[in-house]
Enzyme design. Structure first.
Site, PDB file in Angstrom:
ATOM      1  N   ARG A 154       0.681  -1.042   0.070  1.00 47.95           N
ATOM      2  CA  ARG A 154      -0.545  -0.065  -0.116  1.00 47.95           C
ATOM      3  C   ARG A 154       0.622   1.444   0.047  1.00 47.95           C
ATOM      4  O   ARG A 154       0.418   2.188   0.290  1.00 47.95           O
ATOM      5  CB  ARG A 154      -1.046  -0.346   1.744  1.00 47.95           C
ATOM      6  CG  ARG A 154      -2.083  -0.941   1.258  1.00 47.95           C
ATOM      7  CD  ARG A 154      -3.162  -0.841   1.840  1.00 47.95           C
ATOM      8  NE  ARG A 154      -4.395  -2.045   2.417  1.00 47.95           N
ATOM      9  CZ  ARG A 154      -3.414  -3.260   2.957  1.00 47.95           C
ATOM     10  NH1 ARG A 154      -2.654  -3.564   3.712  1.00 47.95           N
ATOM     11  NH2 ARG A 154      -4.432  -4.678   2.573  1.00 47.95           N
ATOM     12  N   LYS A 176       3.340  11.760 -11.491  1.00 49.87           N
ATOM     13  CA  LYS A 176       2.238  10.913 -11.730  1.00 49.87           C
ATOM     14  C   LYS A 176       2.345   8.982 -12.146  1.00 49.87           C
ATOM     15  O   LYS A 176       3.763   9.805 -12.953  1.00 49.87           O
ATOM     16  CB  LYS A 176       1.706  11.458 -13.407  1.00 49.87           C
ATOM     17  CG  LYS A 176       1.248  12.658 -13.266  1.00 49.87           C
ATOM     18  CD  LYS A 176       0.498  12.874 -15.047  1.00 49.87           C
ATOM     19  CE  LYS A 176      -0.550  14.044 -14.495  1.00 49.87           C
ATOM     20  NZ  LYS A 176      -1.077  14.872 -15.825  1.00 49.87           N
ATOM     21  N   GLU A 218      10.020  19.510 -24.315  1.00 48.01           N
ATOM     22  CA  GLU A 218       9.253  20.243 -23.263  1.00 48.01           C
ATOM     23  C   GLU A 218       9.410  21.274 -22.369  1.00 48.01           C
ATOM     24  O   GLU A 218       8.917  21.685 -22.414  1.00 48.01           O
ATOM     25  CB  GLU A 218       8.996  18.938 -22.572  1.00 48.01           C
ATOM     26  CG  GLU A 218       9.160  17.567 -22.412  1.00 48.01           C
ATOM     27  CD  GLU A 218       7.289  16.670 -22.724  1.00 48.01           C
ATOM     28  OE1 GLU A 218       6.544  17.711 -22.487  1.00 48.01           O
ATOM     29  OE2 GLU A 218       6.408  15.768 -23.290  1.00 48.01           O
ATOM     30  N   LYS A 260       7.364  23.187 -13.565  1.00 53.63           N
ATOM     31  CA  LYS A 260       6.257  22.747 -13.482  1.00 53.63           C
ATOM     32  C   LYS A 260       6.132  22.459 -12.086  1.00 53.63           C
ATOM     33  O   LYS A 260       5.093  21.935 -11.705  1.00 53.63           O
ATOM     34  CB  LYS A 260       7.085  20.716 -13.651  1.00 53.63           C
ATOM     35  CG  LYS A 260       6.154  19.725 -13.312  1.00 53.63           C
ATOM     36  CD  LYS A 260       6.287  18.723 -14.875  1.00 53.63           C
ATOM     37  CE  LYS A 260       5.169  17.597 -13.936  1.00 53.63           C
ATOM     38  NZ  LYS A 260       5.290  16.350 -15.015  1.00 53.63           N
ATOM     39  N   GLU A 270      -4.349  17.966 -11.649  1.00 53.97           N
ATOM     40  CA  GLU A 270      -4.908  18.071 -12.618  1.00 53.97           C
ATOM     41  C   GLU A 270      -6.133  18.403 -12.911  1.00 53.97           C
ATOM     42  O   GLU A 270      -6.616  17.756 -13.444  1.00 53.97           O
ATOM     43  CB  GLU A 270      -4.481  16.748 -14.161  1.00 53.97           C
ATOM     44  CG  GLU A 270      -3.946  18.127 -14.789  1.00 53.97           C
ATOM     45  CD  GLU A 270      -4.548  17.049 -16.079  1.00 53.97           C
ATOM     46  OE1 GLU A 270      -2.779  16.898 -16.437  1.00 53.97           O
ATOM     47  OE2 GLU A 270      -4.620  16.503 -16.943  1.00 53.97           O
ATOM     48  N   ARG A 274      -3.498  22.556 -14.316  1.00 48.33           N
ATOM     49  CA  ARG A 274      -2.075  21.251 -13.843  1.00 48.33           C
ATOM     50  C   ARG A 274      -2.344  21.022 -15.474  1.00 48.33           C
ATOM     51  O   ARG A 274      -1.213  20.871 -16.693  1.00 48.33           O
ATOM     52  CB  ARG A 274      -2.179  20.635 -13.347  1.00 48.33           C
ATOM     53  CG  ARG A 274      -0.774  19.476 -13.771  1.00 48.33           C
ATOM     54  CD  ARG A 274      -0.611  18.689 -12.836  1.00 48.33           C
ATOM     55  NE  ARG A 274       0.117  17.690 -13.141  1.00 48.33           N
ATOM     56  CZ  ARG A 274       1.233  16.546 -12.524  1.00 48.33           C
ATOM     57  NH1 ARG A 274       0.085  16.695 -11.178  1.00 48.33           N
ATOM     58  NH2 ARG A 274       1.715  15.478 -13.037  1.00 48.33           N
ATOM     59  N   ASN A 278       0.197  20.186 -20.471  1.00 46.58           N
ATOM     60  CA  ASN A 278      -0.721  19.628 -22.105  1.00 46.58           C
ATOM     61  C   ASN A 278      -0.296  20.569 -23.009  1.00 46.58           C
ATOM     62  O   ASN A 278      -0.822  19.784 -24.210  1.00 46.58           O
ATOM     63  CB  ASN A 278      -1.610  19.207 -21.366  1.00 46.58           C
ATOM     64  CG  ASN A 278      -2.070  18.086 -20.559  1.00 46.58           C
ATOM     65  OD1 ASN A 278      -1.123  17.610 -20.621  1.00 46.58           O
ATOM     66  ND2 ASN A 278      -2.899  17.951 -19.838  1.00 46.58           N
ATOM     67  N   HIS A 281       0.317  19.090 -26.325  1.00 47.70           N
ATOM     68  CA  HIS A 281       0.091  17.543 -26.429  1.00 47.70           C
ATOM     69  C   HIS A 281      -1.311  17.043 -27.291  1.00 47.70           C
ATOM     70  O   HIS A 281      -1.518  15.524 -27.056  1.00 47.70           O
ATOM     71  CB  HIS A 281      -0.182  17.219 -25.087  1.00 47.70           C
ATOM     72  CG  HIS A 281       1.602  17.564 -24.536  1.00 47.70           C
ATOM     73  ND1 HIS A 281       2.387  18.170 -24.578  1.00 47.70           N
ATOM     74  CD2 HIS A 281       2.339  16.259 -23.965  1.00 47.70           C
ATOM     75  CE1 HIS A 281       3.595  18.080 -23.943  1.00 47.70           C
ATOM     76  NE2 HIS A 281       3.462  16.786 -23.272  1.00 47.70           N
ATOM     77  N   HIS A 285      -0.217  14.235 -28.611  1.00 38.68           N
ATOM     78  CA  HIS A 285      -0.658  12.959 -28.655  1.00 38.68           C
ATOM     79  C   HIS A 285      -1.645  12.273 -29.752  1.00 38.68           C
ATOM     80  O   HIS A 285      -1.249  10.602 -29.986  1.00 38.68           O
ATOM     81  CB  HIS A 285      -1.124  12.779 -26.926  1.00 38.68           C
ATOM     82  CG  HIS A 285      -0.748  12.718 -26.198  1.00 38.68           C
ATOM     83  ND1 HIS A 285      -1.646  13.187 -25.242  1.00 38.68           N
ATOM     84  CD2 HIS A 285       0.300  12.728 -25.798  1.00 38.68           C
ATOM     85  CE1 HIS A 285      -0.735  13.193 -23.802  1.00 38.68           C
ATOM     86  NE2 HIS A 285       0.109  13.267 -24.690  1.00 38.68           N
ATOM     87  N   HIS A 298       7.645  10.719 -27.942  1.00 38.71           N
ATOM     88  CA  HIS A 298       7.158  11.925 -27.909  1.00 38.71           C
ATOM     89  C   HIS A 298       7.724  13.307 -27.840  1.00 38.71           C
ATOM     90  O   HIS A 298       6.769  14.383 -28.579  1.00 38.71           O
ATOM     91  CB  HIS A 298       7.056  11.079 -26.173  1.00 38.71           C
ATOM     92  CG  HIS A 298       6.056  12.133 -25.805  1.00 38.71           C
ATOM     93  ND1 HIS A 298       4.714  12.260 -25.634  1.00 38.71           N
ATOM     94  CD2 HIS A 298       6.464  13.074 -24.175  1.00 38.71           C
ATOM     95  CE1 HIS A 298       4.519  12.803 -25.218  1.00 38.71           C
ATOM     96  NE2 HIS A 298       5.580  13.742 -24.378  1.00 38.71           N
TER      97      HIS A 298
END
Ligand SMILES: NC(=O)c1ccc[n+]([C@@H]2O[C@H](COP(=O)([O-])OP(=O)(O)OC[C@H]3O[C@@H](n4cnc5c(N)ncnc54)[C@H](O)[C@@H]3O)[C@@H](O)[C@H]2O)c1
Ligand SMILES: [Zn+2]
Length: 420
Positions: A154, A176, A218, A260, A270, A274, A278, A281, A285, A298
């Site tokens: 956990r 993330k 980025e 960041k 997010e 946040r 993106n 992206h 993406h 990417h």
């Protein structure tokens, strides 16, 4: 060091285990001050520490973070070849009992079956609640290690030691974690913050050039979304950055981490702010997905997204043409492509919806209003279609030949969901 090593298991024809490493060259720390960027998240707060040569002192830096001698080092074969021995030596010197878990490199490692293998290794080696995992590698290693740490007993502590530019400026910060699913990238995961992010910029010297340039997309993103002065710095220093000159590289990483960290501190999960991370992206993406995650890596897709989303913002009247041209120029000078060929509007829009879908078929995008400031707004299909037609002509699927600076997308590829 753990006497039970090496771990060596068959996994879908691939191996998890120890491989012999080469010693990295000795590192000079002379004259460069350590940089610390705090990530302020209440009881989950932590520091990002940035220092050339840091890897040699990683063991000493863990004493405040765990009371257990057991450390699991999760890494991939490429990184292990270069940096595992030095890391092991530093940990052993500081009195730890490290267990390396070496994974195959690449995105295909980001699966639930890899998580199961890591958990097996931790259980077999009797890792406890206080035992710590160290993610030594790029974003793939950081994401799987963080997720394994989030769910083993956990939750056990983990520390990010990122070794790619993408990981140093982006994936290691913010919590993330997760893996891909057959039906979607990053579909499974958890928000789980590391106890520290330890960055040794000297590791970037061995990064393949293509990965380095992709990471610059980025970095450029941070200037566009939050800091015009940083964008100007990048405009001035891009030749030095491409040569990996130490001072501008350190500044670029530090400023990216600061931005960041600020954004994440304001909106850890997010729900709102946040989302600005993106930027570039939504189209990025979509292009990655349409290319079947093969043609483009990417950051290359994000580079195209930075320019094309600015162009779309200009079409919507949100920013001036000058903003688009500054972004286009910097992206090109960084060695990134900025256009895509062979995507039909239907496939592009479909893939954009897989990324950030909202009710009524509108896609939520992030749009520059000037360099250093963006807004979050939904975009309607008709608006995006009109923009696309203005670029490529009606219903367009541009020429079939590969053009310099343009990346084709695979025609038959079906878009997978993409969770940022
Ligand atoms: N969690 C987040 O917030 C977040 C943010 C951005 C990206 N990501 C994820 O990160 C992943 C991409 O990360 P990445 O670009 O670091 O790719 P990666 O982890 O696949 O690393 C790229 C390649 O570089 C090699 N490598 C790593 N460090 C090296 C070094 N110092 N020298 C030589 N080779 C080295 C790796 O073995 C690999 O082959 C994706 O899965 C993406 O979804 C996550
Ligand atoms: Zn990204």
């Amino acid at each position: 060091m753990n006497p039970g090593l090496p771990i060596q298991e068959e996994s879908d024809g691939r191996l998890i285990g120890i491989i012999s490493g080469q010693e990295r060259p000795s590192l000079s720390m002379a004259g460069v001050a350590e940089q610390i960027v705090p990530v302020t998240l209440g009881e989950r707060s932590y520091d990002i520490v940035l220092h050339p040569g840091l890897l040699a002192t990683v063991g000493d830096r863990l004493s405040a973070l765990t009371t257990s001698p057991k450390i699991g080092i999760v890494t991939d074969r490429h990184v292990a070849n270069r940096y595992l021995q030095g890391t092991l030596r530093s940990l052993c010197k500081a009195g730890y009992d490290p267990t390396p878990i070496i994974l195959p490199p690449g995105e295909r490692t980001k699966t639930l079956s890899t998580i199961a293998k890591i958990l097996d290794a931790l259980a077999r080696h009797k890792f406890e609640r206080q035992s710590l995992l160290l993610a030594l590698g790029g974003g793939v290693i950081g994401d799987v290690t963080g997720f394994a740490a989030a769910i083993y007993q956990r939750g056990i502590p983990f520390v990010q030691v990122p070794t790619t530019l993408v990981a140093q400026v982006d994936s290691s910060v913010g919590g993330k974690t997760g893996v891909d699913h057959r039906l979607g990238k990053n579909l499974i995961g958890a928000f789980y913050q590391p106890r520290a992010v330890l960055i040794d910029p000297l590791t970037l010297r061995t990064l393949p050039r293509r990965e380095w340039i992709a990471g610059l997309a980025e970095v450029i993103k941070y200037g566009i979304i939050a800091d015009e002065e940083f964008f100007v710095f990048l405009e001035q220093e891009i030749p030095a950055l491409l040569k990996l000159d130490e001072a501008p590289v350190i500044h670029a990483i530090k400023r990216s981490c600061e931005i960041k960290a600020q954004v994440v501190a304001a909106d850890e999960r997010e729900s709102d702010r946040r989302r600005i991370l993106n930027y570039g992206h939504t189209i990025g993406h979509a292009l990655e997905s349409l290319a079947g995650y093969r043609g483009l890596i990417h950051g290359e897709a994000v580079g195209i997204g930075l320019v094309q989303e600015a162009d779309l913002a200009c079409h919507m009247g949100l920013c001036g043409r000058d903003v688009v041209e500054r972004i286009r120029s910097l992206v090109q000078r960084a060695g990134l492509s900025e256009q895509v060929s062979q995507a039909s509007f239907t496939s592009l829009w479909g893939a954009m919806q897989h990324d950030k879908k909202v009710a009524g078929g509108r896609v939520i995008g992030v749009w520059p209003v000037r360099i250093g400031e963006v807004v979050i707004r939904p975009i309607e299909q008709q608006v995006c279609a009109a923009w696309f037609q203005s670029k490529h002509g009606h219903g367009s699927r541009p020429s079939s030949g590969r053009q310099p600076g343009k990346h084709p997308v695979r025609r038959k590829a079906r878009a997978r969901r993409y969770i940022s």
